[in-house]
Design a protein around this motif. Structure first.
Motif, PDB file in Angstrom:
ATOM      1  N   ASP A 290       7.308  23.570 -18.667  1.00 29.26           N
ATOM      2  CA  ASP A 290       5.954  23.446 -18.113  1.00 29.26           C
ATOM      3  C   ASP A 290       5.846  22.127 -17.356  1.00 29.26           C
ATOM      4  N   MET A 291       4.939  22.104 -16.364  1.00 34.24           N
ATOM      5  CA  MET A 291       4.625  20.889 -15.605  1.00 34.24           C
ATOM      6  C   MET A 291       3.130  20.676 -15.664  1.00 34.24           C
ATOM      7  N   ASN A 292       2.722  19.419 -15.812  1.00 32.02           N
ATOM      8  CA  ASN A 292       1.302  19.101 -15.911  1.00 32.02           C
ATOM      9  C   ASN A 292       1.037  17.804 -15.155  1.00 32.02           C
ATOM     10  N   TRP A 293       0.140  17.872 -14.171  1.00 32.32           N
ATOM     11  CA  TRP A 293      -0.243  16.655 -13.457  1.00 32.32           C
ATOM     12  C   TRP A 293      -1.247  15.895 -14.292  1.00 32.32           C
ATOM     13  N   MET A 294      -0.880  14.703 -14.735  1.00 37.99           N
ATOM     14  CA  MET A 294      -1.795  13.865 -15.492  1.00 37.99           C
ATOM     15  C   MET A 294      -2.665  13.044 -14.539  1.00 37.99           C
ATOM     16  N   ARG A 295      -2.113  12.731 -13.372  1.00 36.90           N
ATOM     17  CA  ARG A 295      -2.872  12.073 -12.306  1.00 36.90           C
ATOM     18  C   ARG A 295      -2.304  12.585 -10.997  1.00 36.90           C
ATOM     19  N   GLU A 296      -3.047  13.439 -10.344  1.00 36.98           N
ATOM     20  CA  GLU A 296      -2.610  14.039  -9.087  1.00 36.98           C
ATOM     21  C   GLU A 296      -3.159  13.222  -7.921  1.00 36.98           C
ATOM     22  N   PRO A 297      -2.317  12.910  -6.916  1.00 32.34           N
ATOM     23  CA  PRO A 297      -2.815  12.145  -5.770  1.00 32.34           C
ATOM     24  C   PRO A 297      -3.761  12.994  -4.921  1.00 32.34           C
ATOM     25  N   ALA A 298      -5.048  12.750  -5.049  1.00 29.09           N
ATOM     26  CA  ALA A 298      -6.058  13.583  -4.388  1.00 29.09           C
ATOM     27  C   ALA A 298      -6.086  13.377  -2.878  1.00 29.09           C
ATOM     28  N   GLN A 299      -5.792  12.149  -2.397  1.00 30.62           N
ATOM     29  CA  GLN A 299      -5.888  11.867  -0.976  1.00 30.62           C
ATOM     30  C   GLN A 299      -4.672  12.390  -0.204  1.00 30.62           C
ATOM     31  N   ALA A 300      -3.608  12.771  -0.876  1.00 28.31           N
ATOM     32  CA  ALA A 300      -2.389  13.269  -0.232  1.00 28.31           C
ATOM     33  C   ALA A 300      -2.017  14.602  -0.872  1.00 28.31           C
ATOM     34  N   GLN A 301      -2.759  15.635  -0.549  1.00 33.32           N
ATOM     35  CA  GLN A 301      -2.599  16.919  -1.234  1.00 33.32           C
ATOM     36  C   GLN A 301      -1.284  17.627  -0.931  1.00 33.32           C
ATOM     37  N   GLU A 302      -0.566  17.179   0.091  1.00 31.59           N
ATOM     38  CA  GLU A 302       0.728  17.790   0.394  1.00 31.59           C
ATOM     39  C   GLU A 302       1.846  17.240  -0.497  1.00 31.59           C
ATOM     40  N   VAL A 303       1.594  16.117  -1.173  1.00 29.26           N
ATOM     41  CA  VAL A 303       2.635  15.463  -1.969  1.00 29.26           C
ATOM     42  C   VAL A 303       2.924  16.188  -3.293  1.00 29.26           C
ATOM     43  N   PRO A 304       1.936  16.600  -4.099  1.00 26.23           N
ATOM     44  CA  PRO A 304       2.270  17.266  -5.371  1.00 26.23           C
ATOM     45  C   PRO A 304       3.190  18.476  -5.232  1.00 26.23           C
ATOM     46  N   PRO A 305       2.969  19.387  -4.263  1.00 25.69           N
ATOM     47  CA  PRO A 305       3.926  20.494  -4.147  1.00 25.69           C
ATOM     48  C   PRO A 305       5.343  20.032  -3.785  1.00 25.69           C
ATOM     49  N   LEU A 306       5.443  18.951  -2.990  1.00 21.21           N
ATOM     50  CA  LEU A 306       6.763  18.412  -2.652  1.00 21.21           C
ATOM     51  C   LEU A 306       7.459  17.868  -3.894  1.00 21.21           C
ATOM     52  N   ILE A 307       6.718  17.134  -4.707  1.00 20.58           N
ATOM     53  CA  ILE A 307       7.291  16.574  -5.940  1.00 20.58           C
ATOM     54  C   ILE A 307       7.696  17.708  -6.886  1.00 20.58           C
ATOM     55  N   GLU A 308       6.836  18.711  -7.029  1.00 18.49           N
ATOM     56  CA  GLU A 308       7.161  19.845  -7.898  1.00 18.49           C
ATOM     57  C   GLU A 308       8.436  20.542  -7.442  1.00 18.49           C
ATOM     58  N   ALA A 309       8.593  20.708  -6.122  1.00 15.15           N
ATOM     59  CA  ALA A 309       9.800  21.344  -5.595  1.00 15.15           C
ATOM     60  C   ALA A 309      11.040  20.495  -5.882  1.00 15.15           C
TER      61      ALA A 309
ATOM     62  N   MET B  43       0.860  -1.199   0.000  1.00 12.49           N
ATOM     63  CA  MET B  43       0.000   0.000   0.000  1.00 12.49           C
ATOM     64  C   MET B  43       0.887   1.235   0.000  1.00 12.49           C
ATOM     65  N   LEU B  44       0.786   2.040  -1.045  1.00 11.49           N
ATOM     66  CA  LEU B  44       1.562   3.274  -1.130  1.00 11.49           C
ATOM     67  C   LEU B  44       0.737   4.444  -0.602  1.00 11.49           C
ATOM     68  N   TYR B  45       1.430   5.449  -0.091  1.00 13.15           N
ATOM     69  CA  TYR B  45       0.754   6.631   0.430  1.00 13.15           C
ATOM     70  C   TYR B  45       0.162   7.465  -0.711  1.00 13.15           C
ATOM     71  N   ALA B  46       0.914   7.589  -1.797  1.00 13.40           N
ATOM     72  CA  ALA B  46       0.443   8.392  -2.935  1.00 13.40           C
ATOM     73  C   ALA B  46       1.096   7.908  -4.221  1.00 13.40           C
ATOM     74  N   ILE B  47       0.340   8.019  -5.305  1.00 12.61           N
ATOM     75  CA  ILE B  47       0.843   7.741  -6.653  1.00 12.61           C
ATOM     76  C   ILE B  47       0.430   8.921  -7.523  1.00 12.61           C
ATOM     77  N   GLY B  48       1.382   9.483  -8.214  1.00 14.05           N
ATOM     78  CA  GLY B  48       1.082  10.613  -9.090  1.00 14.05           C
ATOM     79  C   GLY B  48       1.822  10.482 -10.409  1.00 14.05           C
ATOM     80  N   VAL B  49       1.220  11.009 -11.465  1.00 21.00           N
ATOM     81  CA  VAL B  49       1.842  10.995 -12.785  1.00 21.00           C
ATOM     82  C   VAL B  49       2.050  12.445 -13.211  1.00 21.00           C
ATOM     83  N   LEU B  50       3.311  12.811 -13.370  1.00 22.69           N
ATOM     84  CA  LEU B  50       3.677  14.189 -13.701  1.00 22.69           C
ATOM     85  C   LEU B  50       4.357  14.229 -15.064  1.00 22.69           C
ATOM     86  N   GLU B  51       3.891  15.145 -15.907  1.00 20.97           N
ATOM     87  CA  GLU B  51       4.508  15.356 -17.226  1.00 20.97           C
ATOM     88  C   GLU B  51       5.302  16.652 -17.178  1.00 20.97           C
TER      89      GLU B  51
END
Length: 190
Positions: free
Chosen positions: A126-145, A107-115
């Protein structure tokens, strides 16, 4: 407010991409054409496409020849896969202490697909989330950073003449500990 439609660059690009008839052409003008409607539509699309491309800052027009319209005009999947591995390896080297060791838990905490859209030097355009982890909203900004701090990425060697950007899409497999693996180099799950 004017009833006249906007002829902005974005508007023309939108009409070109979705084959919407150009707003300045009246039905009478379209019917009066001696060419079949499909041929006129193709010419409009080509003219719009060319006018939009020539107005993009720093854009280079692709060179077309009848010989290039065959198999060579398709993206080389081997080069694309090799480049994806280069980019993933670049991130692994940059964040060696953040890589989850071994097989990931079931079981993973979050899975996201970033282009990422990268230019010929590997800089992020440019960055585009193709699948953003909705249940872990703190993760996308961390990945972007992490991604922005790792720039520039390796320069793509498989761009053909006239191409100015390449797409790098990666699936981020994020553990609750804050460590991650990238799907391209993942060791799998337990």
């Amino acid at each position: 407010m004017s009833d006249r439609p906007s002829t902005s660059l974005l508007s023309r690009l939108w009409h070109t991409l979705f084959r919407i008839p150009h707003p300045s052409r009246t039905p009478a003008q379209a019917r009066g054409s001696a060419k079949p409607p499909h041929a006129a539509e193709q010419e409009d699309d080509q003219d719009s496409y060319l006018s939009v491309l020539t107005q993009l800052p720093g854009a280079r027009m692709p060179q077309w020849s009848p010989q290039a319209d065959g198999q060579d005009s398709v993206l080389n999947p081997v080069a694309d896969e090799a480049y994806r591995k280069q980019c993933a390896q670049h991130l692994y080297e940059r964040y060696a202490d953040r890589i989850y060791p071994g097989m990931l838990p079931p079981m993973l905490y979050a899975i996201g697909v970033l282009e990422l859209l990268l230019d010929e030097d590997g800089n992020i355009q440019d960055m585009n989330w193709m699948r953003e982890p909705a249940q872990a909203q703190e993760v996308p900004p961390l990945i972007e950073a992490l991604v922005q701090a790792a720039a520039p990425f390796p320069a793509p060697q498989h761009l053909r003449h006239g191409e100015v950007m390449v797409s790098y899409t990666e699936t981020w497999l994020w553990d609750a500990s804050g460590k991650f693996q990238l799907h391209t180099l993942s060791e799998g799950q337990q």
